[in-house]
Motif scaffolding. Sequence first.
Motif, PDB file in Angstrom:
ATOM      1  N   GLN A  51      -9.222  -0.942  -2.233  1.00  0.00           N
ATOM      2  CA  GLN A  51      -8.315  -2.082  -2.373  1.00  0.00           C
ATOM      3  C   GLN A  51      -6.931  -1.754  -1.809  1.00  0.00           C
ATOM      4  O   GLN A  51      -6.303  -2.585  -1.142  1.00  0.00           O
ATOM      5  CB  GLN A  51      -8.199  -2.496  -3.843  1.00  0.00           C
ATOM      6  N   GLU A  90      -3.389  -4.724   5.819  1.00  0.00           N
ATOM      7  CA  GLU A  90      -2.829  -6.074   5.969  1.00  0.00           C
ATOM      8  C   GLU A  90      -1.312  -6.039   6.143  1.00  0.00           C
ATOM      9  O   GLU A  90      -0.746  -6.920   6.794  1.00  0.00           O
ATOM     10  CB  GLU A  90      -3.196  -6.938   4.767  1.00  0.00           C
ATOM     11  N   ALA A  91      -0.657  -5.039   5.592  1.00  0.00           N
ATOM     12  CA  ALA A  91       0.803  -4.949   5.657  1.00  0.00           C
ATOM     13  C   ALA A  91       1.301  -4.283   6.947  1.00  0.00           C
ATOM     14  O   ALA A  91       2.496  -4.306   7.209  1.00  0.00           O
ATOM     15  CB  ALA A  91       1.323  -4.169   4.465  1.00  0.00           C
ATOM     16  N   ALA A 133      -4.989  -3.448   1.459  1.00  0.00           N
ATOM     17  CA  ALA A 133      -3.623  -3.972   1.327  1.00  0.00           C
ATOM     18  C   ALA A 133      -2.688  -3.326   2.347  1.00  0.00           C
ATOM     19  O   ALA A 133      -1.849  -4.007   2.959  1.00  0.00           O
ATOM     20  CB  ALA A 133      -3.102  -3.745  -0.092  1.00  0.00           C
ATOM     21  N   GLN A 190       4.869  -2.676  -4.886  1.00  0.00           N
ATOM     22  CA  GLN A 190       4.294  -3.683  -4.001  1.00  0.00           C
ATOM     23  C   GLN A 190       2.773  -3.586  -3.961  1.00  0.00           C
ATOM     24  O   GLN A 190       2.088  -4.598  -3.888  1.00  0.00           O
ATOM     25  CB  GLN A 190       4.878  -3.555  -2.589  1.00  0.00           C
ATOM     26  N   LEU A 191       2.243  -2.364  -4.035  1.00  0.00           N
ATOM     27  CA  LEU A 191       0.785  -2.189  -4.079  1.00  0.00           C
ATOM     28  C   LEU A 191       0.213  -2.758  -5.368  1.00  0.00           C
ATOM     29  O   LEU A 191      -0.875  -3.333  -5.365  1.00  0.00           O
ATOM     30  CB  LEU A 191       0.409  -0.713  -3.926  1.00  0.00           C
ATOM     31  N   ALA A 195       0.162  -6.473  -4.765  1.00  0.00           N
ATOM     32  CA  ALA A 195      -0.780  -6.879  -3.721  1.00  0.00           C
ATOM     33  C   ALA A 195      -2.241  -6.715  -4.140  1.00  0.00           C
ATOM     34  O   ALA A 195      -3.105  -7.473  -3.700  1.00  0.00           O
ATOM     35  CB  ALA A 195      -0.533  -6.086  -2.445  1.00  0.00           C
ATOM     36  N   THR A 196      -2.517  -5.721  -4.986  1.00  0.00           N
ATOM     37  CA  THR A 196      -3.908  -5.430  -5.348  1.00  0.00           C
ATOM     38  C   THR A 196      -4.305  -5.930  -6.727  1.00  0.00           C
ATOM     39  O   THR A 196      -5.484  -6.056  -7.015  1.00  0.00           O
ATOM     40  CB  THR A 196      -4.168  -3.908  -5.307  1.00  0.00           C
TER      41      THR A 196
END
Length: 155
Positions: free
Chosen positions: A13, A20-21, A17, A30-31, A34-35
């Motif tokens: 996961q 994608e970033a 992420a 942020q992780l 995002a996850t």
Amino acid sequence: MRRALPSAVCAEQIRVALLEARPAGLTSKQLVAATGLSLAQVRRGISFLREFLASQHLQPLIWTQAEGYRLDPPAEDLIAYETAQFDTHLTRMLRFLSATIDPHFGKTPRDEWIGLVHDQLNGVRAGLKSLTMLEPPQSRPDKPRVRATRARNRS
């Protein structure tokens, strides 16, 4: 309460992420956002990602204070990160040698075990020192490396 996820699931996961970033990185917070993972799951997933997935997918993982975790960064960023890691490990090795190994060796210089440890760690120190002194390549970083071959002495 969250159910425990296997490290491999958390790592995948996180990998998605970070992909994608790209080219930007993501901090731990942020992780988490995002996850949907907890901070502990993100940390566990990052460890798994570093140990297994990064080499499996040939996507280096680095961390910088400015950008957080980055997957598959440009070569110049990789070289800067690797050089910083060599310097960090050299500093740790020098402190370990001067605080523990050298005094032990000084007290018992005839002890075979500490003599071997002393010699081996000084070799590691020399290797790390030479790596910190390497200049970054000036030519194309994606150019294949040419290995020098030694002529064998056939007498």
